[in-house]
Scaffold this active site. Sequence first.
Site, PDB file in Angstrom:
ATOM      1  CD  GLN A 108      41.980  32.196  46.835  1.00  0.00           C
ATOM      2  OE1 GLN A 108      41.034  32.204  46.412  1.00  0.00           O
ATOM      3  NE2 GLN A 108      43.092  31.684  46.299  1.00  0.00           N
ATOM      4  CB  ALA A 122      45.554  34.474  44.822  1.00  0.00           C
ATOM      5  CB  SER A 146      41.817  35.312  45.507  1.00  0.00           C
ATOM      6  OG  SER A 146      41.073  34.763  44.357  1.00  0.00           O
ATOM      7  CG  HIS A 201      38.137  33.606  42.163  1.00  0.00           C
ATOM      8  ND1 HIS A 201      37.239  33.429  41.216  1.00  0.00           N
ATOM      9  CD2 HIS A 201      39.317  33.410  41.540  1.00  0.00           C
ATOM     10  CE1 HIS A 201      37.594  32.807  40.093  1.00  0.00           C
ATOM     11  NE2 HIS A 201      38.787  32.735  40.235  1.00  0.00           N
ATOM     12  CG  ASP A 250      38.086  30.611  37.762  1.00  0.00           C
ATOM     13  OD1 ASP A 250      38.405  31.745  37.445  1.00  0.00           O
ATOM     14  OD2 ASP A 250      38.364  29.997  38.918  1.00  0.00           O
ATOM     15  CD  GLU A 264      44.349  31.280  36.644  1.00  0.00           C
ATOM     16  OE1 GLU A 264      45.005  30.743  37.429  1.00  0.00           O
ATOM     17  OE2 GLU A 264      43.543  32.212  36.811  1.00  0.00           O
ATOM     18  CG  HIS A 324      40.838  34.301  36.450  1.00  0.00           C
ATOM     19  ND1 HIS A 324      40.995  33.842  37.715  1.00  0.00           N
ATOM     20  CD2 HIS A 324      40.529  35.638  36.471  1.00  0.00           C
ATOM     21  CE1 HIS A 324      40.570  34.939  38.581  1.00  0.00           C
ATOM     22  NE2 HIS A 324      40.719  36.122  37.749  1.00  0.00           N
TER      23      HIS A 324
HETATM   24 ZN   LIG Z   1      40.063  32.004  38.673  1.00  0.00          ZN
END
Ligand SMILES: [Zn+2]
Length: 313
Positions: free
Chosen positions: A189, A210, A215, A217, A224, A274, A277
């Site tokens: 990230q 992020a 994040s 993630h 995603d 998004e 996401h």
């Molecule tokens: Zn994402």
Amino acid sequence: MRRIDTRNKKTHKSKGWVPAASVAVLLFGGGAAWTGAHGWDLKESAASLRGALGGETPTDAGSGGQKGTEENSAPDSAGQPTGDGPDQPADGVVTQPAGGTSEKGGDPASSADDPLAGIAEYDDNRPLPSEPTYIDGVLLANKKYPLPADFAPGVDPEAQEAFDEMAAAARLDGFELAPFSTFRTFERQKELYDQYVARDGVEAADRYSARPGYSEHQTGLTFDIGEVNQEQHWARDSFGDTEAGKWLFANAHRFGFILRYPEGKEDITGYMHESWHYRYVGKEIAAKIHSSGLTLEEYLLGSGKGAPSDPDK
Ligand SMILES: [Zn+2]
């Protein structure tokens, strides 16, 4: 009632890459390129996917050929919300006005009078925590609740299983879903965010990417999602207008996923809309969030919790 909790959860121990690799096998019939050895970011995955599906050499990996990168619908589209994206709530939905879900009485477990105040902003003076934050057992990662730098659980096995189930259902309806970015480490990230800042500056980058440690993630619970052979829509607003994007928005909650950053909620989630996401929260919570139109922040922290479609808590 509300519990803000920082502790490790046994389900979030490091699991490595096996689940990610297994879905790749399911999707691509043994596509060896999808080993997930490196964070599954869009450029690499798109290149790998093209290689796996079309036999093309992924020569444009890492180049400007892929405009969108993760958490990024690209700056030129970022400021131009389509307005007809996949964020139209289902019937019976009550959408809370942004920032309008303020306190309803004291909560001794909360550190602030309004737990949603400043939720979308970084606190630059606050170091990363030593433990992740769970609220009522749900892991929360956003600009106010970052993760420890060394929190690296890998893809959550339960979330992976749910994704596989969802992908199978989508396939029956004619859509081949591709998880083009899932778990990312703090270090990965940091690479991405630094790239975006170098390209667009901090202010712009903070809207779609992020900072390391912040994040979702990094939780291993985020996917995603795009459609195979439709890479032109990956990580772009346009995905929400595709049939696959619409299917996902309408059905993801049945498998435990929520659209994490809905349109018009940037001042709560901290990120622009998004359409690709999705965050795994489990079927029960996903159904409530989907039908209420709340964000995860509002559901967990706001007075919207418990209303209007949550009669049992
Ligand atoms: Zn994402």
